[in-house]
Write a protein that holds these residues in place. Structure first.
Motif: not given
Length: 352
Positions: A66-67, A70, A297, A73-74
């Motif tokens: 999950t981390s 992120s 996610n 995604n960025q």
């Protein structure tokens, strides 16, 4: 009948040991009440400890995914913004070519060149966008700036290569061409398609323009999914945009005939349309990657909730029972402190 005695020192030591044990137990219970799990899972669960540890490892792995998702995604979001800028630059070149189509005025040709060079600079800056210290369009060569600046202060390799190719082609014609106005439409079309185009579609692109890798960065977004989380400047869209911009910028304001200039403009329009199509294709591919990350996610969030609940069932505590036990220990400790105090006061001197 035989009598015996117990020294008050022995009683004190026994009481002190009891107090220490109760204090240690109270600390463990207070820790369990604070964390919501047993202070020593191994002691409490025994043989079931391995099951708990396996679930904890699985939970840690999903949280790690999950981390990292992120960050992915960025990176994808930043890439999409850069590609949008690049697409806008390509559309600006197309609009400029359409606006000035058929114009032979030197002033208008100068404006056209300025507009195209400006769009090329904007495109290059967007292609060289970095995120978290990594260039987004370098593929796996993320520490290297991917695209050379054609109109840099120092003459770029791409510009030198173009000038050399033009002079060589003109000298090879029969008879040799000594001025740009001697180009026929056929000769100019031949120069563009047989000389310049291969410089942008073949290996010379890497020598003159690109330091990027063809291999894109990949990211694991779930236990079973790996996606390409970047793109690079070696794609057809980038190459075609550069080709369209260069032939329009370098040739259309030269002293060629109207027919030759029209042929150059038509070729540039074809190439820039291919560039826009290629850039849009990359945007779509990254959009699909973004959608896959979102689904991953969502799936991870559901799995984390399920595993967390299961771990809670295994390691969880009965808060009411622990609170009752803590209160009982407090009472016992207070009683022990009182007894210890009284025992310490026992002395033969008090009876003499």
């Amino acid at each position: 009948m035989k009598t015996s005695f117990v020294s008050n020192l022995a009683i004190q030591n026994a009481m002190r040991l009891t107090i220490q044990q109760q204090q240690a137990e109270m600390l463990d219970l207070q820790k369990a009440l604070t964390t919501g799990r047993h202070a020593d899972v191994g002691v409490t669960l025994g043989a079931s400890t391995s099951r708990s540890l396996n679930l904890q490892r699985e939970l840690a792995r999903m949280n790690a995914l999950t981390s990292t998702n992120s960050i992915v995604n960025q990176r994808l979001s930043a890439s999409q913004e850069a590609l949008e800028t690049m697409a806008s630059a390509a559309q600006k070149v197309r609009d400029t070519l359409m606006t000035f189509k058929g114009n032979d005025s030197a002033d208008k040709l100068a404006i056209q060149k300025t507009e195209i060079d400006s769009a090329l600079s904007l495109f290059t800056a967007a292609a060289n966008t970095s995120f978290n210290g990594e260039f987004l369009f370098s593929g796996i060569n993320s520490d290297v700036k991917p695209l050379a600046d054609y109109n840099s202060a120092a003459t770029s390799a791409a510009k030198t290569a173009f000038n050399t190719a033009l002079s060589t082609y003109m000298a090879a014609q029969v008879p040799p061409l000594t001025a740009m106005d001697q180009f026929s439409v056929t000769q100019m079309q031949g120069f563009i398609t047989t000389v310049v185009e291969p410089m942008y579609t073949g290996a010379q692109w890497d020598a003159d323009w690109s330091d990027a890798s063809n291999q894109n960065m990949t990211s694991r977004i779930s236990t079973s999914e790996i996606i390409e989380s970047s793109t690079n400047v070696n794609t057809a869209g980038v190459r075609m945009f550069a080709l369209a911009s260069i032939i329009a910028s370098e040739l259309m304001d030269k002293g060629v005939t109207s027919e030759v200039r029209s042929a150059i403009g038509e070729a540039a329009l074809v190439y820039v349309e291919q560039g826009i199509t290629g850039i849009d294709a990359e945007r779509s591919a990254l959009g699909v990657a973004e959608a896959r990350v979102k689904k991953a996610n969502d799936s991870l969030a559901a799995q984390i909730k399920l595993v967390t609940t299961h771990v809670g069932d295994i390691e969880g505590i009965d808060e009411e029972a622990i609170s009752t036990r803590i209160n009982l220990l407090k009472t016992q400790l207070e009683t022990s402190y009182t007894l210890t105090s009284r025992i310490q006061q026992l002395s033969l001197l008090n009876f003499l």
